[in-house]
Design a protein around this motif. Structure first.
Motif, mmCIF file in Angstrom:
data_model
loop_
_atom_site.group_PDB
_atom_site.id
_atom_site.type_symbol
_atom_site.label_atom_id
_atom_site.label_comp_id
_atom_site.label_asym_id
_atom_site.label_seq_id
_atom_site.Cartn_x
_atom_site.Cartn_y
_atom_site.Cartn_z
ATOM 1 N N LEU A 1 36.071 48.106 30.569
ATOM 2 C CA LEU A 1 34.907 47.449 31.176
ATOM 3 C C LEU A 1 34.419 48.293 32.360
ATOM 4 N N ALA A 2 35.383 48.803 33.143
ATOM 5 C CA ALA A 2 35.044 49.680 34.282
ATOM 6 C C ALA A 2 34.324 50.934 33.777
ATOM 7 N N PHE A 3 34.814 51.481 32.663
ATOM 8 C CA PHE A 3 34.189 52.673 32.070
ATOM 9 C C PHE A 3 32.731 52.387 31.689
ATOM 10 N N LEU A 4 32.497 51.225 31.065
ATOM 11 C CA LEU A 4 31.140 50.839 30.656
ATOM 12 C C LEU A 4 30.226 50.660 31.868
ATOM 13 N N LEU A 5 30.779 50.079 32.943
ATOM 14 C CA LEU A 5 30.008 49.898 34.173
ATOM 15 C C LEU A 5 29.638 51.249 34.793
ATOM 16 N N GLU A 6 30.590 52.194 34.734
ATOM 17 C CA GLU A 6 30.317 53.549 35.256
ATOM 18 C C GLU A 6 29.232 54.239 34.420
ATOM 19 N N MET A 7 29.303 54.061 33.100
ATOM 20 C CA MET A 7 28.298 54.652 32.212
ATOM 21 C C MET A 7 26.908 54.074 32.517
ATOM 22 N N ALA A 8 26.863 52.762 32.737
ATOM 23 C CA ALA A 8 25.593 52.100 33.075
ATOM 24 C C ALA A 8 25.041 52.671 34.381
ATOM 25 N N ILE B 1 39.532 52.333 40.686
ATOM 26 C CA ILE B 1 39.987 51.117 41.379
ATOM 27 C C ILE B 1 40.965 50.326 40.510
ATOM 28 N N VAL B 2 40.665 50.203 39.212
ATOM 29 C CA VAL B 2 41.560 49.477 38.289
ATOM 30 C C VAL B 2 42.932 50.146 38.277
ATOM 31 N N THR B 3 42.940 51.482 38.206
ATOM 32 C CA THR B 3 44.202 52.238 38.166
ATOM 33 C C THR B 3 44.954 52.112 39.487
ATOM 34 N N LEU B 4 44.232 52.299 40.587
ATOM 35 C CA LEU B 4 44.834 52.253 41.928
ATOM 36 C C LEU B 4 45.500 50.908 42.200
ATOM 37 N N THR B 5 44.836 49.837 41.787
ATOM 38 C CA THR B 5 45.318 48.496 42.134
ATOM 39 C C THR B 5 46.236 47.870 41.093
ATOM 40 N N ASN B 6 46.531 48.612 40.011
ATOM 41 C CA ASN B 6 47.373 48.029 38.955
ATOM 42 C C ASN B 6 48.441 48.997 38.436
ATOM 43 N N LEU C 1 44.872 44.639 31.034
ATOM 44 C CA LEU C 1 44.521 45.849 31.793
ATOM 45 C C LEU C 1 43.636 46.811 31.017
ATOM 46 N N PHE C 2 43.939 47.032 29.739
ATOM 47 C CA PHE C 2 43.148 48.011 28.973
ATOM 48 C C PHE C 2 41.689 47.557 28.858
ATOM 49 N N LEU C 3 41.475 46.215 28.780
ATOM 50 C CA LEU C 3 40.112 45.684 28.704
ATOM 51 C C LEU C 3 39.377 45.893 30.027
ATOM 52 N N LEU C 4 40.102 45.649 31.120
ATOM 53 C CA LEU C 4 39.557 45.838 32.471
ATOM 54 C C LEU C 4 39.146 47.300 32.678
ATOM 55 N N TYR C 5 40.010 48.190 32.177
ATOM 56 C CA TYR C 5 39.780 49.635 32.322
ATOM 57 C C TYR C 5 38.517 50.059 31.560
ATOM 58 N N ILE D 1 42.839 30.102 48.016
ATOM 59 C CA ILE D 1 43.320 30.774 46.791
ATOM 60 C C ILE D 1 43.049 32.272 46.895
ATOM 61 N N LEU D 2 44.106 33.053 46.794
ATOM 62 C CA LEU D 2 44.019 34.515 46.887
ATOM 63 C C LEU D 2 43.668 35.137 45.538
ATOM 64 N N ASP D 3 42.977 36.268 45.569
ATOM 65 C CA ASP D 3 42.649 37.004 44.333
ATOM 66 C C ASP D 3 43.921 37.439 43.610
ATOM 67 N N SER D 4 43.876 37.437 42.280
ATOM 68 C CA SER D 4 45.045 37.911 41.521
ATOM 69 C C SER D 4 44.725 39.211 40.780
ATOM 70 N N PHE D 5 43.606 39.853 41.161
ATOM 71 C CA PHE D 5 43.121 41.070 40.501
ATOM 72 C C PHE D 5 44.162 42.197 40.489
ATOM 73 N N ARG D 6 45.050 42.227 41.511
ATOM 74 C CA ARG D 6 45.957 43.373 41.659
ATOM 75 C C ARG D 6 47.412 43.023 41.363
ATOM 76 N N GLN D 7 47.620 42.091 40.456
ATOM 77 C CA GLN D 7 48.974 41.585 40.236
ATOM 78 C C GLN D 7 49.847 42.492 39.370
ATOM 79 N N PHE D 8 49.252 43.480 38.681
ATOM 80 C CA PHE D 8 50.054 44.343 37.795
ATOM 81 C C PHE D 8 50.687 45.519 38.547
#
Length: 371
Positions: free
Chosen positions: A293-300, A318-323, A287-291, A210-217
């Motif tokens: 979440l990435a922001f919160l991880l960067e802040m942490a 990464i979220v922007t690049l892959t979507n 996507l907006f939730l993923l984005y 099973i392949l990742d679907s993280f970059r499907q957008f």
């Protein structure tokens, strides 16, 4: 035409190897100098087979070593500079900036000192973006002058290095000659030996195919490694031609091919579905939730930095690049360099699939041995 020689940095890499093999077919080429920090024994064996066509000189060294770089450039007619560090986990910020920017500067200075008139730089699509997953870019072109806003080490180091390379075009060499430079910006490169494809396939093999679907957008136009290598050869020919060189020097070119537009996830699927692979059917996060979440991880990561080095598993970049919808035309490369893909989508797919087949065979053999 007089005999000439060429230095290829990063020659042990995914793209560098392909460039060396195509270079070996060039007319009047006397010597290829292959430079990298280290070479795998099987690659050295491959390069030794080219000795029947052209002299291949192996140079193991660091492009941050000025002395080593000067020796590599001495008596060379051209430099194809593919060496760089790509690290999307951004674990080595200082190393990435040093190798990608300082290493490039060292090479340009060595070209001036050693009277090397031609310098071709492997840049990156990331120099142009994407800057927002909401922005749609289809069939983009060079005149748009797009520029990344990301300060992550990889895109910012490639952007700085490309500017340095293009600004060096027209420099006066020590012997009074002129330095001609140009940069190539390939799309996402796929093909046999791709490290990204390798890790995606390995992950899928350990997850029942099973392949990742993280970059499907995303919608992108990936490019086959052989076609990117071919574009470097054509840029080299053009800069060696006194009539063409003045129009090409100081220019950058997007390099794509006729691979169909698709998402990164679909590309992986199209290259591996014949082996029974499938894309994860899990519920995808908006996507907006993923984005955010990435922001919160960067802040942490930022808040913890005084006491602990926390590397987020993914970032907004990464979220922007892959979507993102981010595709580019190769029309300018076609017009100026005479570029046409050397390999069709069918050939590129077939070659990549054969390699994936060999990975699956290896995986099965390893599993049998473990049991």
């Amino acid at each position: 035409m007089a005999a000439w020689s060429c230095l290829v940095t990063g020659a042990g890499g995914f793209l560098g190897q392909k460039i060396v093999h195509l270079l070996a077919e060039e007319m009047e080429l006397q010597e290829i100098r292959v430079m990298d920090i280290a070479f795998k024994p099987e690659l050295l064996e491959e390069f030794s087979k080219l000795q029947s066509k052209v002299k291949v000189t192996v140079l193991e060294g660091n492009i941050l070593d000025i002395q080593c770089v000067r020796q590599a450039c001495q008596g060379t007619s051209a430099v194809i500079h593919t060496a760089s560090i790509v690290d999307f986990n951004e674990k080595r910020e200082d190393v990435i900036m040093n190798v990608n920017v300082k290493g490039t500067q060292h090479l340009l200075e060595a070209c001036v000192q050693s009277n090397v008139p031609i310098f071709i730089y492997t840049s990156s699509l990331e120099v142009a973006g994407p800057n927002s997953y909401k922005e749609v870019v289809q069939n983009g072109h060079e005149e748009e002058r797009r520029e990344t806003i990301w300060t992550d080490p990889y895109p910012s180091s490639k952007k700085i290095a490309e500017k340095v390379v293009l600004a060096a075009s027209g420099w006066t060499l020590k012997n009074g000659g002129t330095l001609y430079t140009c940069a190539l910006r390939p799309m996402y490169i796929y093909g046999e030996r791709s490290q990204y494809l390798l890790s995606d396939i390995k992950r899928a093999l350990n997850n029942n195919g099973i392949l990742d679907s993280f970059r499907q957008f995303s919608i992108v136009n990936p490019v086959y490694v052989g076609n990117v290598a071919w574009a470097h050869i054509l840029a080299l020919r053009a800069l060696r031609d006194p009539k063409k060189a003045p129009n090409i020097q100081g220019q950058f070119y997007y390099i794509s091919d006729d691979t169909p537009y698709q998402s990164y996830s679909d590309l992986n699927y199209n290259l591996s579905k014949e082996f029974g692979f499938s894309i994860s059917a899990g519920i995808s996060c908006p996507l907006f939730l993923l984005y955010w979440l990435a922001f919160l991880l960067e802040m942490a990561s930022f808040l913890l930095s005084p006491i602990y080095r926390f590397h987020p598993p993914f970032t907004r970049h990464i979220v922007t690049l892959t979507n993102s919808v981010f595709t580019f035309s190769y029309e300018k490369a076609s017009r100026d360099l005479g570029y046409k893909p050397l390999f069709s989508w069918e050939e590129s797919r077939q070659k990549t699939m054969e390699w994936i087949g060999s990975l699956i065979k290896e995986h099965k053999t390893l599993k049998r041995k473990m049991h």
